[in-house]
Design an enzyme around this catalytic site. Structure first.
Site, PDB file in Angstrom:
ATOM      1  CG  ASP A  27     -12.892  -7.507   5.433  1.00 31.55           C
ATOM      2  OD1 ASP A  27     -12.779  -6.444   4.798  1.00 31.55           O
ATOM      3  OD2 ASP A  27     -13.624  -8.450   5.064  1.00 31.55           O
ATOM      4  CG  ASP A  31      -5.577   0.187   5.868  1.00 32.24           C
ATOM      5  OD1 ASP A  31      -5.238   0.216   4.674  1.00 32.24           O
ATOM      6  OD2 ASP A  31      -4.795  -0.073   6.803  1.00 32.24           O
ATOM      7  CG  ASP A  68      -1.986   1.062   1.185  1.00 35.92           C
ATOM      8  OD1 ASP A  68      -1.835   2.030   0.416  1.00 35.92           O
ATOM      9  OD2 ASP A  68      -2.982   0.933   1.924  1.00 35.92           O
TER      10      ASP A  68
END
Length: 308
Positions: A291, A277, A234
């Site tokens: 998640d 995120d 990332d």
């Protein structure tokens, strides 16, 4: 043998298909969900890149009705809140569940103060509810009225105009207003104006889940991550590693301190995710331990179970 094979095939097919049907309705809230982007955000660019990436689809696939709002790329929370209220007033449903990232959280609280009868709940996701030390640092190194300040503002506004063009929007831009509203003093002034509804002025905690604004009960929730480097692939992680220096040893997500995010019913503060995120970007590059999509889906189910 043939008599044995047919039941086995039927059993296998049932095993494969059952989870799909079992999950349907999991995110089917009573009121539609409106996703609200943060500073330097957008709804979608060119119809291809979504601010919330694949989160809208993952909510819709099990029953939720989802709208993605478009407010100013850069502007004050007050201006963005009015824009969001105007947008909601164009929609036909009676009430809405707002899920708001970053500056979207104070933006949504402004909206709730303007049209409390249209808001069922607000969920703050890594929200700037008590300001950001990163904004404090930037404000400190940009002398008011200086050429540098003017240049930075011009660049921010130009980027906002470009986003308008790419996202078919016409939102006014004000980079300095965005910076001011996100500083600790700026957010404190906003909280004072809003009566600190849902935000605790005296400690590092949330408040009651039920918040009353002009006699209307609105459910307030929040969550945040407390990590910075979460995925080696990332490219946004190194940038957040730099900005996180503003917090010293204080837990943060790279742009906002954990304590500053707390609002209403605090669902969690130690998820292994950073500020980017939290919207499942960049394009799903995240920690293997958290998640973010599951957090949104779980929250939709929580709202459903609250009758919202």
């Amino acid at each position: 043998m043939r008599k044995l094979i047919i039941p086995l095939v039927a059993l296998c097919c049932a095993a494969v298909s059952t989870p799909t049907f079992a999950w349907w309705g999991y995110t089917k809230t009573k009121y539609p969900i409106v996703l609200v982007h943060g500073v330097t955000g957008f709804s979608t660019i060119g119809g291809l890149v979504n601010y919330f990436h694949d989160i809208p689809w993952n909510l819709e696939r099990d029953g939720a009705k989802v709208y993605t709002a478009s407010v100013s790329f850069v502007n004050s929370s007050e201006q963005r809140g009015q824009q969001l209220a105007n947008y909601i007033n164009t929609l036909g449903e009676a009430k809405f569940n707002l899920m708001a990232h970053s500056q979207g959280a104070p933006t949504s609280r402004v909206t709730a103060s303007l049209i409390p009868n249209r808001i069922a709940s607000i969920t703050s996701i890594d929200g700037v509810n008590k300001g950001s030390k990163v904004a404090d640092v930037i404000r400190g190194i940009l002398p008011p009225g200086s050429a540098v300040e003017g240049g930075v503002n011009a660049i921010a506004n130009a980027l906002g105009d470009l986003v308008n063009a790419l996202s078919d929007s016409d939102n006014p831009q004000d980079g300095l207003a965005a910076l001011e509203t996100l500083t600790t003093p700026g957010t404190t002034a906003l909280n004072n104006a809003l009566g600190w509804k849902g935000v605790n002025p005296n400690g590092c905690t949330g408040t009651n889940e039920d918040v009353y604004i002009s006699g209307h009960k609105i459910k307030f929730f929040s969550w945040t991550g407390d990590a910075v480097f979460t995925n080696w692939s990332d490219v946004s992680d190194p940038f957040l590693g730099i900005t996180s220096a503003a917090f010293g040893s204080e837990p943060n997500d790279g742009l906002v301190g954990v304590c500053a995010t707390m609002m209403g019913n605090v669902i969690g503060t130690s998820y292994d995710m950073n500020h980017v995120d939290a919207i499942n970007h960049l394009f799903g590059a995240r920690s293997v331990w958290t998640d973010p999509v599951a957090l949104y889906r779980s929250q939709a189910n929580r709202l459903k179970n609250r009758g919202l």
